[in-house]
Scaffold this motif. Structure first.
Motif, mmCIF file in Angstrom:
data_model
loop_
_atom_site.group_PDB
_atom_site.id
_atom_site.type_symbol
_atom_site.label_atom_id
_atom_site.label_comp_id
_atom_site.label_asym_id
_atom_site.label_seq_id
_atom_site.Cartn_x
_atom_site.Cartn_y
_atom_site.Cartn_z
ATOM 1 N N MET A 214 9.894 7.872 -12.235
ATOM 2 C CA MET A 214 9.644 9.085 -11.552
ATOM 3 C C MET A 214 8.746 9.950 -12.175
ATOM 4 S SD MET A 214 13.484 10.548 -11.245
ATOM 5 C CE MET A 214 13.439 12.128 -10.337
ATOM 6 N N PRO A 215 7.400 10.375 -11.119
ATOM 7 C CA PRO A 215 6.422 11.084 -11.802
ATOM 8 C C PRO A 215 6.814 12.416 -11.826
ATOM 9 C CG PRO A 215 5.926 10.579 -9.405
ATOM 10 C CD PRO A 215 7.439 9.861 -9.550
ATOM 11 N N PRO A 216 6.481 13.107 -13.133
ATOM 12 C CA PRO A 216 6.808 14.385 -13.360
ATOM 13 C C PRO A 216 5.807 15.264 -12.587
ATOM 14 C CG PRO A 216 6.545 13.074 -15.602
ATOM 15 C CD PRO A 216 6.175 12.401 -14.450
ATOM 16 N N ARG A 217 6.254 16.166 -11.888
ATOM 17 C CA ARG A 217 5.314 16.671 -10.977
ATOM 18 C C ARG A 217 4.557 17.987 -11.777
ATOM 19 N NH1 ARG A 217 8.233 13.010 -8.420
ATOM 20 N NH2 ARG A 217 8.477 13.319 -6.164
ATOM 21 N N PHE A 218 5.278 18.303 -12.802
ATOM 22 C CA PHE A 218 4.477 19.645 -13.521
ATOM 23 C C PHE A 218 3.334 19.181 -14.320
ATOM 24 C CE2 PHE A 218 6.971 17.647 -16.917
ATOM 25 C CZ PHE A 218 6.116 17.828 -18.229
ATOM 26 N N LEU A 219 3.299 17.944 -14.542
ATOM 27 C CA LEU A 219 1.865 17.399 -15.225
ATOM 28 C C LEU A 219 0.582 17.501 -14.480
ATOM 29 C CD1 LEU A 219 3.105 14.324 -17.339
ATOM 30 C CD2 LEU A 219 2.467 16.332 -18.389
ATOM 31 N N LEU A 220 1.051 17.550 -13.030
ATOM 32 C CA LEU A 220 -0.112 17.425 -12.054
ATOM 33 C C LEU A 220 -0.608 18.888 -11.643
ATOM 34 C CD1 LEU A 220 1.459 15.154 -9.449
ATOM 35 C CD2 LEU A 220 -0.570 14.755 -10.906
ATOM 36 N N GLY A 221 0.138 20.007 -12.201
ATOM 37 C CA GLY A 221 -0.309 21.474 -12.063
ATOM 38 C C GLY A 221 -0.180 21.840 -10.789
ATOM 39 N N ILE A 222 0.043 21.295 -9.606
ATOM 40 C CA ILE A 222 -0.163 21.738 -8.166
ATOM 41 C C ILE A 222 0.352 23.098 -7.900
ATOM 42 C CG2 ILE A 222 0.221 20.937 -5.903
ATOM 43 C CD1 ILE A 222 0.506 18.116 -6.944
ATOM 44 N N LYS A 223 -0.363 23.952 -7.380
ATOM 45 C CA LYS A 223 -0.055 25.051 -6.717
ATOM 46 C C LYS A 223 -0.282 25.080 -5.256
ATOM 47 C CE LYS A 223 0.031 27.844 -10.999
ATOM 48 N NZ LYS A 223 -0.586 29.266 -11.409
ATOM 49 N N LYS A 224 -1.067 24.241 -4.681
ATOM 50 C CA LYS A 224 -1.471 24.310 -3.414
ATOM 51 C C LYS A 224 -0.445 23.772 -2.507
ATOM 52 C CE LYS A 224 -6.380 23.730 -4.543
ATOM 53 N NZ LYS A 224 -7.387 22.819 -4.460
ATOM 54 N N ASP A 225 -0.025 24.198 -1.415
ATOM 55 C CA ASP A 225 1.052 23.753 -0.191
ATOM 56 C C ASP A 225 0.246 22.268 0.285
ATOM 57 O OD1 ASP A 225 2.735 25.679 -0.768
ATOM 58 O OD2 ASP A 225 1.698 26.893 0.606
ATOM 59 N N ASP A 226 -0.853 22.080 0.482
ATOM 60 C CA ASP A 226 -1.392 21.011 1.274
ATOM 61 C C ASP A 226 -1.743 19.799 0.416
ATOM 62 O OD1 ASP A 226 -3.664 21.848 -0.355
ATOM 63 O OD2 ASP A 226 -5.051 21.763 1.318
ATOM 64 N N ILE A 227 -1.038 19.669 -0.814
ATOM 65 C CA ILE A 227 -1.130 18.635 -1.632
ATOM 66 C C ILE A 227 0.505 17.996 -1.722
ATOM 67 C CG2 ILE A 227 -1.685 17.652 -4.025
ATOM 68 C CD1 ILE A 227 -3.696 19.451 -4.242
ATOM 69 N N SER A 228 0.723 16.828 -1.245
ATOM 70 C CA SER A 228 2.046 16.198 -1.518
ATOM 71 C C SER A 228 2.068 15.003 -2.371
ATOM 72 C CB SER A 228 2.232 15.844 -0.140
ATOM 73 O OG SER A 228 2.310 16.791 0.953
ATOM 74 N N LYS B 213 4.369 23.687 -8.550
ATOM 75 C CA LYS B 213 5.307 22.380 -7.532
ATOM 76 C C LYS B 213 5.986 21.381 -8.639
ATOM 77 C CE LYS B 213 4.093 21.388 -3.188
ATOM 78 N NZ LYS B 213 3.099 20.659 -2.143
ATOM 79 N N THR B 214 7.278 21.720 -8.487
ATOM 80 C CA THR B 214 7.769 20.651 -9.338
ATOM 81 C C THR B 214 9.170 20.097 -8.474
ATOM 82 O OG1 THR B 214 9.498 22.699 -10.301
ATOM 83 C CG2 THR B 214 7.600 21.912 -11.491
ATOM 84 N N LEU B 215 9.726 19.267 -9.043
ATOM 85 C CA LEU B 215 11.199 18.612 -8.400
ATOM 86 C C LEU B 215 12.088 18.887 -9.166
ATOM 87 C CD1 LEU B 215 12.168 16.527 -6.027
ATOM 88 C CD2 LEU B 215 11.713 14.780 -7.462
ATOM 89 N N LYS B 216 13.284 19.506 -8.357
ATOM 90 C CA LYS B 216 14.785 19.713 -8.968
ATOM 91 C C LYS B 216 15.402 18.535 -8.498
ATOM 92 C CE LYS B 216 14.302 24.801 -10.010
ATOM 93 N NZ LYS B 216 15.519 25.945 -9.762
ATOM 94 N N THR B 217 16.135 17.874 -9.566
ATOM 95 C CA THR B 217 17.065 16.757 -9.225
ATOM 96 C C THR B 217 18.202 17.201 -8.940
ATOM 97 O OG1 THR B 217 17.680 16.478 -11.500
ATOM 98 C CG2 THR B 217 15.813 15.169 -10.517
ATOM 99 N N TRP B 218 19.181 16.342 -8.278
ATOM 100 C CA TRP B 218 20.525 16.569 -7.795
ATOM 101 C C TRP B 218 21.465 17.431 -8.853
ATOM 102 C CZ3 TRP B 218 24.922 14.900 -10.187
ATOM 103 C CH2 TRP B 218 24.793 13.882 -11.238
ATOM 104 N N GLU B 219 21.156 17.047 -10.140
ATOM 105 C CA GLU B 219 21.921 17.756 -11.139
ATOM 106 C C GLU B 219 21.917 19.363 -11.090
ATOM 107 O OE1 GLU B 219 20.529 14.136 -13.657
ATOM 108 O OE2 GLU B 219 19.879 15.250 -12.000
ATOM 109 N N TYR B 220 20.768 19.834 -10.595
ATOM 110 C CA TYR B 220 20.406 21.050 -10.540
ATOM 111 C C TYR B 220 20.687 21.774 -9.225
ATOM 112 C CZ TYR B 220 18.628 20.356 -15.351
ATOM 113 O OH TYR B 220 18.632 20.134 -16.743
#
Length: 554
Positions: free
Chosen positions: A429-443, A44-51
């Motif tokens: 802004m916290p980089p989501r990739f560092l958390l390594g989340i694949k579960k849908d129930d973690i926000s 799970k990552t966050l794509k910013t408006w630039e993309y």
């Protein structure tokens, strides 16, 4: 090779393998790893408006080059799937693209060495300055587009400087070089790649390319035409290739389904054009911050280049003094090529209303060459090493350092968590990739610049989601507010608090009142050090639902 230079090269390697956790700018993550890891590793990552906008302003080729290349190698060798790799997952995700950038940074070392040799000067001083600069030790080993822009500018400047140098020594040599398609083709390639990486590269490449075409007046019209065609072919071939790859990425094309319908003009995505159209609108830039034209020269250059930046002021004044005495010196391109290569982009970028220090990182290359004698002065040498050491410690480790440390800690915790929320407040802004989340129930929630009352209300609203755990990541000043607010959660209790040192945010500096304990004679030195550490830490509060705790006890 000079011993001091080797020491700083080893330091660059050490700071990559044992990574700096300072967080310089969100673009390091959100214009690179955040995009690539989400696509390649399905986390799970966050794509910013630039993309994500209908007219994306960033090419995806360079994030995939800096991050995707090393990611694919690591994935194909099974590092990510191994037990050892799983344990160091957040470390690997951070370090892999930095290793690639580390290798690229040494290309500039080689180019500085080559230019000094062409100038028949000792390269040691220049190499030591470059290797010991905190810009090299922090910015250039990170996957920032500005770091790549530095590389493209260095290569372009060297190619053209070499041609000018040969011309000044032997006109026939440069005439043969001008007839060689290779030089102009490579220059065109670099222009295409550099512009798609950052359109500001047009400002950096403007003067060197003008010199390439017009420095040799003995070139015939036919030769000039052939050179121009070769240059255009290089620029167009790289641009068309990147444009096609960007268009296929953003339009979600699949190679097996591509047809001529896709190649309508309305479907083609040219990211540099979108970037320029976005930035010429002052209303768009105002959301990022508007700055006076002198900010680069008087603030950003001294901030990035310290003694060299101040020396540049002296160089400019010296040049203006000579120019007043003899205006014809302005035409001596061979002598002033490096100076003009610095002055032209600085002037052009100074007229852009939005200015950040990292925008002028490529100026380090010509500035180092112009300031090579600075280290021979004992006072300047001491100041250079002290100022760069302080900036290295601040930007490399303290500045928002707790964001990575907290994310790395949460990465391990969240692998065994379910129905969980993680809240970041008053951080970058916290980089989501560092958390390594694949579960849908973690926000993940980034409450960033909310005022305290709205923040407390937002936390209270999370309780309605019936979550098992809530992790709150906050700096020290907010920690006191949260601890004193006992009515945030009715059904949750704080079961753990973790401090991550060091962390310092220039947007939320500690109050002077927080240091009063230092003058309290009743407190031991150990306790004072501990409290000081707490002030310069980012804190993670783990709230668990009361019913979950009771069920675990029973």
């Amino acid at each position: 090779m000079h011993f001091i230079y080797i020491i700083f090269c080893l330091l660059r390697l050490i700071l990559t393998l044992f990574p700096e956790f300072g967080y310089i700018h969100p673009d390091e993550f959100f214009q690179g790893p955040e995009i690539v890891y989400g696509d390649l590793l399905q986390i799970k990552t966050l794509k910013t408006w630039e993309y994500t906008s209908s007219k994306p302003v960033r090419s995806v080729i360079f994030p995939f080059l800096t991050t995707g290349f090393t990611c694919l190698i690591a994935d194909s060798t099974g590092i990510f799937s191994s037990v050892f790799g799983q344990y160091l997952h957040s470390y690997l995700l951070l370090v892999l693209p930095r290793l690639f950038m580390l290798c690229l940074s040494f290309i500039t070392d080689l180019l500085i060495f080559r230019i000094c040799k062409l100038e028949q000067q000792n390269p040691s001083d220049c190499l030591i300055m470059y290797a010991s600069s905190y810009v090299t030790l922090t910015y250039l080993i990170r996957p920032l587009s500005n770091s790549l822009e530095m590389l493209f500018f260095s290569v372009l400047s060297f190619i053209i400087f070499k041609n000018l140098k040969y011309f000044s020594l032997n006109a026939s040599v440069i005439k043969n070089a001008n007839n060689c398609f290779k030089t102009y083709f490579i220059t065109g390639l670099i222009l295409g790649f550099g512009t798609f990486n950052r359109p500001t590269f047009l400002a950096y490449s403007f003067f060197p390319i003008i010199c390439l075409f017009f420095s040799n007046k003995k070139v015939s019209f036919h030769e000039f035409s052939c050179n121009s065609i070769s240059f255009l072919f290089g620029a167009l071939s790289s641009s068309i290739c990147i444009c096609f790859l960007d268009t296929s990425y953003y339009n979600k094309w699949h190679y097996s389904k591509v047809n001529f319908e896709y190649f309508k003009i309305s479907n083609i995505i040219i990211t540099p054009l979108n970037f320029i159209l976005y930035n010429v609108n002052t209303e768009n830039l105002s959301s990022h911050g508007l700055h006076p034209f002198y900010l680069h020269l008087l603030v950003n250059i001294p901030l990035l280049f310290s003694v060299c930046g101040l020396h540049l002021m002296f160089i400019i004044l010296q040049y203006l003094k000579k120019l007043l005495k003899n205006p014809c010196i302005a035409l001596n391109i061979n002598k002033y090529f490096i100076f003009y290569s610095l002055l032209f982009p600085l002037c052009i970028l100074s007229f852009v209303p939005h200015q950040e220090p990292r925008f002028i990182i490529p100026l380090l290359f010509p500035l180092i060459i112009l300031s090579q004698r600075i280290l021979r002065n004992k006072t300047c040498r001491i100041l250079w090493f002290i100022l760069n050491s302080l900036c290295l410690v601040f930007y490399g480790f303290f500045h928002q350092g707790g964001v990575y440390l907290s994310s790395s800690y949460l990465h391990g915790v969240l692998q065994n968590s379910n129905n969980t929320a993680v809240v970041f407040y008053k951080t970058y802004m916290p980089p989501r990739f560092l958390l390594g989340i694949k579960k849908d129930d973690i926000s993940i929630y980034d409450f960033a610049g909310m005022n305290e009352q709205k923040f407390l209300t937002s936390l209270h609203n999370l309780e309605q989601r019936n979550l098992g755990n809530i992790f709150v990541v906050i700096p020290f000043r907010v920690l006191k507010v949260l601890v004193n607010s006992t009515n945030i959660f009715k059904n949750y209790v704080m079961i753990e608090r973790k401090s991550n040192f060091p962390h310092l945010s220039t947007e939320m500096l500690p109050n002077s009142s927080e240091f009063k304990f230092l003058f309290d004679s009743n407190k031991s030195l150990f306790l004072k050090i501990f409290e000081l550490k707490e002030i310069f830490s980012l804190h993670i509060l783990n709230y668990k639902k009361i019913k979950h705790i009771e069920s675990n006890i029973s």
